[in-house]
Design a protein around this motif. Structure first.
Motif, PDB file in Angstrom:
ATOM      1  N   GLU A   1       0.829  -1.212   0.000  1.00  0.00           N
ATOM      2  CA  GLU A   1       0.000   0.000   0.000  1.00  0.00           C
ATOM      3  C   GLU A   1       0.862   1.260   0.000  1.00  0.00           C
ATOM      4  O   GLU A   1       0.411   2.319   0.436  1.00  0.00           O
ATOM      5  CB  GLU A   1      -0.932  -0.027   1.217  1.00  0.00           C
ATOM      6  CG  GLU A   1      -1.908  -1.196   1.168  1.00  0.00           C
ATOM      7  CD  GLU A   1      -2.670  -1.400   2.466  1.00  0.00           C
ATOM      8  OE1 GLU A   1      -3.899  -1.370   2.437  1.00  0.00           O
ATOM      9  OE2 GLU A   1      -2.012  -1.588   3.507  1.00  0.00           O
ATOM     10  N   GLY A   2       2.097   1.132  -0.499  1.00  0.00           N
ATOM     11  CA  GLY A   2       2.984   2.292  -0.522  1.00  0.00           C
ATOM     12  C   GLY A   2       4.303   1.935  -1.193  1.00  0.00           C
ATOM     13  O   GLY A   2       4.437   0.862  -1.787  1.00  0.00           O
ATOM     14  N   HIS A   3       5.277   2.844  -1.056  1.00  0.00           N
ATOM     15  CA  HIS A   3       6.593   2.631  -1.675  1.00  0.00           C
ATOM     16  C   HIS A   3       7.246   1.359  -1.121  1.00  0.00           C
ATOM     17  O   HIS A   3       7.077   1.006   0.048  1.00  0.00           O
ATOM     18  CB  HIS A   3       7.507   3.821  -1.387  1.00  0.00           C
ATOM     19  CG  HIS A   3       7.066   5.083  -2.068  1.00  0.00           C
ATOM     20  ND1 HIS A   3       7.133   5.243  -3.431  1.00  0.00           N
ATOM     21  CD2 HIS A   3       6.547   6.241  -1.568  1.00  0.00           C
ATOM     22  CE1 HIS A   3       6.689   6.450  -3.756  1.00  0.00           C
ATOM     23  NE2 HIS A   3       6.320   7.076  -2.633  1.00  0.00           N
TER      24      HIS A   3
ATOM     25  N   GLY B   1      -1.146   4.116  -8.567  1.00  0.00           N
ATOM     26  CA  GLY B   1      -0.840   5.498  -8.200  1.00  0.00           C
ATOM     27  C   GLY B   1       0.642   5.771  -8.198  1.00  0.00           C
ATOM     28  O   GLY B   1       1.393   5.213  -8.981  1.00  0.00           O
ATOM     29  N   LYS B   2       1.067   6.611  -7.257  1.00  0.00           N
ATOM     30  CA  LYS B   2       2.422   7.172  -7.317  1.00  0.00           C
ATOM     31  C   LYS B   2       3.506   6.283  -6.712  1.00  0.00           C
ATOM     32  O   LYS B   2       4.692   6.625  -6.743  1.00  0.00           O
ATOM     33  CB  LYS B   2       2.428   8.520  -6.592  1.00  0.00           C
ATOM     34  CG  LYS B   2       2.085   8.366  -5.125  1.00  0.00           C
ATOM     35  CD  LYS B   2       2.095   9.690  -4.371  1.00  0.00           C
ATOM     36  CE  LYS B   2       1.764   9.423  -2.910  1.00  0.00           C
ATOM     37  NZ  LYS B   2       1.764  10.566  -2.059  1.00  0.00           N
TER      38      LYS B   2
ATOM     39  N   ASP C   1       1.545  -9.130  -8.762  1.00  0.00           N
ATOM     40  CA  ASP C   1       0.543  -9.989  -9.405  1.00  0.00           C
ATOM     41  C   ASP C   1      -0.742  -9.257  -9.747  1.00  0.00           C
ATOM     42  O   ASP C   1      -1.464  -9.655 -10.656  1.00  0.00           O
ATOM     43  CB  ASP C   1       0.217 -11.173  -8.487  1.00  0.00           C
ATOM     44  CG  ASP C   1       1.445 -12.044  -8.274  1.00  0.00           C
ATOM     45  OD1 ASP C   1       1.936 -12.603  -9.263  1.00  0.00           O
ATOM     46  OD2 ASP C   1       1.930 -12.133  -7.132  1.00  0.00           O
ATOM     47  N   LYS C   2      -1.039  -8.199  -8.985  1.00  0.00           N
ATOM     48  CA  LYS C   2      -2.293  -7.488  -9.233  1.00  0.00           C
ATOM     49  C   LYS C   2      -2.117  -6.036  -8.795  1.00  0.00           C
ATOM     50  O   LYS C   2      -1.422  -5.764  -7.799  1.00  0.00           O
ATOM     51  CB  LYS C   2      -3.414  -8.151  -8.433  1.00  0.00           C
ATOM     52  CG  LYS C   2      -4.782  -7.994  -9.037  1.00  0.00           C
ATOM     53  CD  LYS C   2      -5.794  -8.910  -8.365  1.00  0.00           C
ATOM     54  CE  LYS C   2      -6.179 -10.079  -9.239  1.00  0.00           C
ATOM     55  NZ  LYS C   2      -7.260 -10.885  -8.710  1.00  0.00           N
ATOM     56  N   VAL C   3      -2.760  -5.102  -9.524  1.00  0.00           N
ATOM     57  CA  VAL C   3      -2.747  -3.688  -9.144  1.00  0.00           C
ATOM     58  C   VAL C   3      -4.193  -3.243  -9.001  1.00  0.00           C
ATOM     59  O   VAL C   3      -5.003  -3.456  -9.914  1.00  0.00           O
ATOM     60  CB  VAL C   3      -2.014  -2.838 -10.207  1.00  0.00           C
ATOM     61  CG1 VAL C   3      -2.155  -1.352  -9.911  1.00  0.00           C
ATOM     62  CG2 VAL C   3      -0.538  -3.220 -10.271  1.00  0.00           C
ATOM     63  N   VAL C   4      -4.499  -2.645  -7.858  1.00  0.00           N
ATOM     64  CA  VAL C   4      -5.880  -2.217  -7.592  1.00  0.00           C
ATOM     65  C   VAL C   4      -5.827  -0.864  -6.872  1.00  0.00           C
ATOM     66  O   VAL C   4      -4.772  -0.470  -6.367  1.00  0.00           O
ATOM     67  CB  VAL C   4      -6.629  -3.254  -6.698  1.00  0.00           C
ATOM     68  CG1 VAL C   4      -6.762  -4.601  -7.403  1.00  0.00           C
ATOM     69  CG2 VAL C   4      -5.958  -3.425  -5.355  1.00  0.00           C
ATOM     70  N   PRO C   5      -6.967  -0.130  -6.797  1.00  0.00           N
ATOM     71  CA  PRO C   5      -6.965   1.107  -6.013  1.00  0.00           C
ATOM     72  C   PRO C   5      -6.580   0.826  -4.553  1.00  0.00           C
ATOM     73  O   PRO C   5      -6.840  -0.278  -4.035  1.00  0.00           O
ATOM     74  CB  PRO C   5      -8.418   1.595  -6.122  1.00  0.00           C
ATOM     75  CG  PRO C   5      -8.937   0.965  -7.372  1.00  0.00           C
ATOM     76  CD  PRO C   5      -8.246  -0.365  -7.469  1.00  0.00           C
ATOM     77  N   LEU C   6      -5.988   1.827  -3.926  1.00  0.00           N
ATOM     78  CA  LEU C   6      -5.451   1.668  -2.566  1.00  0.00           C
ATOM     79  C   LEU C   6      -6.445   0.993  -1.607  1.00  0.00           C
ATOM     80  O   LEU C   6      -6.081   0.049  -0.890  1.00  0.00           O
ATOM     81  CB  LEU C   6      -5.046   3.054  -2.035  1.00  0.00           C
ATOM     82  CG  LEU C   6      -4.476   3.128  -0.633  1.00  0.00           C
ATOM     83  CD1 LEU C   6      -3.194   2.315  -0.513  1.00  0.00           C
ATOM     84  CD2 LEU C   6      -4.202   4.586  -0.242  1.00  0.00           C
TER      85      LEU C   6
END
Ligand SMILES: CC/C=C\C/C=C\C/C=C\CCC/C=C/C(=O)SCCNC(=O)CCNC(=O)[C@H](O)C(C)(C)COP(=O)(O)OP(=O)(O)OC[C@H]1O[C@@H](n2cnc3c(N)ncnc32)[C@H](O)[C@@H]1OP(=O)(O)O
Length: 208
Positions: free
Chosen positions: A54-56, A76-77, A130-135
């Motif tokens: 959930e972050g860097h 996101g960033k 494996d997966k990218v989703v909103p925070l």
């Protein structure tokens, strides 16, 4: 087991750089042994392990994530990768082995030489996550995936995982002390200390 962070915006900032700067050889060896043991336990765990990113997640943070069975990252960033060369240091062989097992030789070679930090979408495209989703959906997605993994008969899953990871684990197990000594010698070189000092200054400058 789910790895997650209580710090907003940072999954893990990697190893404590201040522990590697102007330290003593004895402290460096103890520091490295603690890291080796933590990693051997995580990568060798019989449990299902998942990273909720959930972050860097630079350097040691990326190692933690890659050592899990499954990775979900927030879009996101945020960035993830083994950025060691940007600090003037070198990813140890066992960091490299885990990355090789995750994204393959060509991508690892590029990633390590460049000290590349990837966005979530880039990481997804090379198989680093494996997966990218909103925070807000990271943790529910991890929990949903965990339910799938829990359907698999545990003994069969554990034997499979253990056999897939054994060679990489054994490589470090067989040379732990040599590796710790090498780290302490390497990190205390004048040129490496100079690079680390400059990197720490650049982090502080970015903040001001
Ligand atoms: C074949 C092999 C041959 C040779 C190998 C032999 C030996 C190997 C030798 C060495 C291997 C070492 C392996 C190293 C692994 C690592 O993990 S190194 C650490 C890498 N980490 C980073 O580069 C991250 C740096 N940090 C950042 O980029 C940012 O802080 C962030 C993106 C994580 C978060 O950004 P922000 O939210 O903007 O927060 P700040 O930048 O303001 O940071 C807050 C605060 O925290 C301090 N800090 C950040 N990261 C670290 C860290 N890793 N260690 C210590 N301190 C850190 C930062 O300076 C701020 O401090 P203050 O100013 O508030 O005091």
């Amino acid at each position: 087991m789910v790895l997650a962070s209580a710090a907003p915006g940072i999954f893990s900032a990697g190893l404590d750089i201040l522990e590697m700067y102007q330290s003593t050889p004895e402290r460096c060896v103890a520091f490295w042994r603690a890291l080796q043991d933590a990693w051997l336990n995580l990568y060798g765990s019989r449990l299902i392990t998942m990273a909720a990113i959930e972050g860097h997640s630079p350097a040691g943070g990326c190692l933690l994530a890659m050592s899990c069975d499954y990775r979900v990252m927030a879009e996101g960033k945020f960035q993830i990768g083994l950025n060691e060369t940007k600090l003037g240091i070198v990813a140890p062989f066992w960091f490299t082995d885990v990355m090789l097992n995750t994204i393959g030789h060509r991508e690892t070679e590029k990633a390590l030489q460049l000290g590349a930090l990837y966005s979530a979408q880039q990481a997804l495209s090379i198989g680093l996550v494996d997966k990218v989703v909103p925070l807000a959906e990271v943790m529910p997605t991890v929990e949903g995936e965990l339910k799938n993994w829990l359907q698999i008969p545990a003994a069969a899953r554990v034997i499979t995982k253990t056999s897939m990871r054994k060679a990489v684990l054994d490589r470090l197990r067989s040379q732990k002390e040599k590796d710790a000594q090498f780290f302490a010698d390497f990190i205390n070189r004048d040129s490496v200390q100079k690079s680390l000092g400059m990197y720490i200054a650049s982090l502080q400058k970015k903040k001001n």
